[in-house]
Motif scaffolding. Structure first.
Motif, PDB file in Angstrom:
ATOM      1  N   ALA A  69     -24.863  76.661 -30.738  1.00  0.00           N
ATOM      2  CA  ALA A  69     -23.905  77.423 -31.545  1.00  0.00           C
ATOM      3  C   ALA A  69     -24.494  78.782 -31.915  1.00  0.00           C
ATOM      4  O   ALA A  69     -23.809  79.807 -31.839  1.00  0.00           O
ATOM      5  N   TRP A  70     -25.771  78.790 -32.299  1.00  0.00           N
ATOM      6  CA  TRP A  70     -26.439  80.047 -32.649  1.00  0.00           C
ATOM      7  C   TRP A  70     -26.477  80.997 -31.454  1.00  0.00           C
ATOM      8  O   TRP A  70     -26.141  82.170 -31.587  1.00  0.00           O
ATOM      9  N   ILE A  71     -26.875  80.493 -30.290  1.00  0.00           N
ATOM     10  CA  ILE A  71     -26.978  81.367 -29.112  1.00  0.00           C
ATOM     11  C   ILE A  71     -25.589  81.868 -28.700  1.00  0.00           C
ATOM     12  O   ILE A  71     -25.437  82.997 -28.245  1.00  0.00           O
ATOM     13  N   GLY A  72     -24.582  81.035 -28.890  1.00  0.00           N
ATOM     14  CA  GLY A  72     -23.207  81.469 -28.611  1.00  0.00           C
ATOM     15  C   GLY A  72     -22.798  82.627 -29.503  1.00  0.00           C
ATOM     16  O   GLY A  72     -22.193  83.600 -29.042  1.00  0.00           O
ATOM     17  N   ASP A  73     -23.146  82.523 -30.794  1.00  0.00           N
ATOM     18  CA  ASP A  73     -22.863  83.614 -31.729  1.00  0.00           C
ATOM     19  C   ASP A  73     -23.610  84.879 -31.334  1.00  0.00           C
ATOM     20  O   ASP A  73     -23.060  85.986 -31.395  1.00  0.00           O
TER      21      ASP A  73
END
Length: 102
Positions: A69-73
Motif C-alpha cells: 500500500a505504501w509503495i502504491g502511494d
C-alpha cells in the motif's frame, strides 16, 4: 543502460524526428524533449532505487500488504509529480506556444 532502455530511447528519438520532419515541432523542441526524457528516466530510476530500502523495511516491520500500500502511494505521487513536470515542459515548447497564440 540496458538494451531495452536504449531501444526505447531510440524509438522516442525516431518518433520526435518524424514530428520535426512533419513540422509539428521545431528542432529546439525536439532537443528539449530528448533532454527532458533522458533527465526524467535517470531521476525516476534513482527515485525508485531509493524506495527499495524503505519498502524492504516496511515489509519486515509492517507486513507485505502495508508495504505494498505504501509503495502504491509512492508510485501514484511520483506519477503525479512526473505528469505535472511533463505538462510544464510541454507547455514551454515553442510549437505549443505558437499554436496557443494562433
Amino acid at each position: 543502460m540496458s538494451f531495452d532502455r536504449q531501444a526505447q530511447r531510440q524509438a522516442w528519438i525516431d518518433g520526435l524526428a518524424q514530428l520535426r520532419e512533419q513540422g509539428a515541432i521545431t528542432t529546439d523542441d525536439e532537443n528539449t524533449l530528448i533532454r527532458h526524457m533522458d533527465e526524467r528516466l535517470d531521476a525516476v530510476q534513482e527515485a525508485l532505487a531509493a524506495l527499495v530500502p524503505e519498502y524492504e523495511r516496511r515489509v519486515a516491520e509492517e507486513g507485505q500488504d502495508a508495504a505494498d500500500a505504501w509503495i502504491g502511494d509512492q508510485a501514484r505521487a511520483m506519477g503525479e509529480r512526473e505528469g505535472e513536470d511533463a505538462r510544464r515542459m510541454v507547455d514551454s515548447l515553442t510549437s505549443v506556444q505558437m499554436s496557443a497564440q494562433a
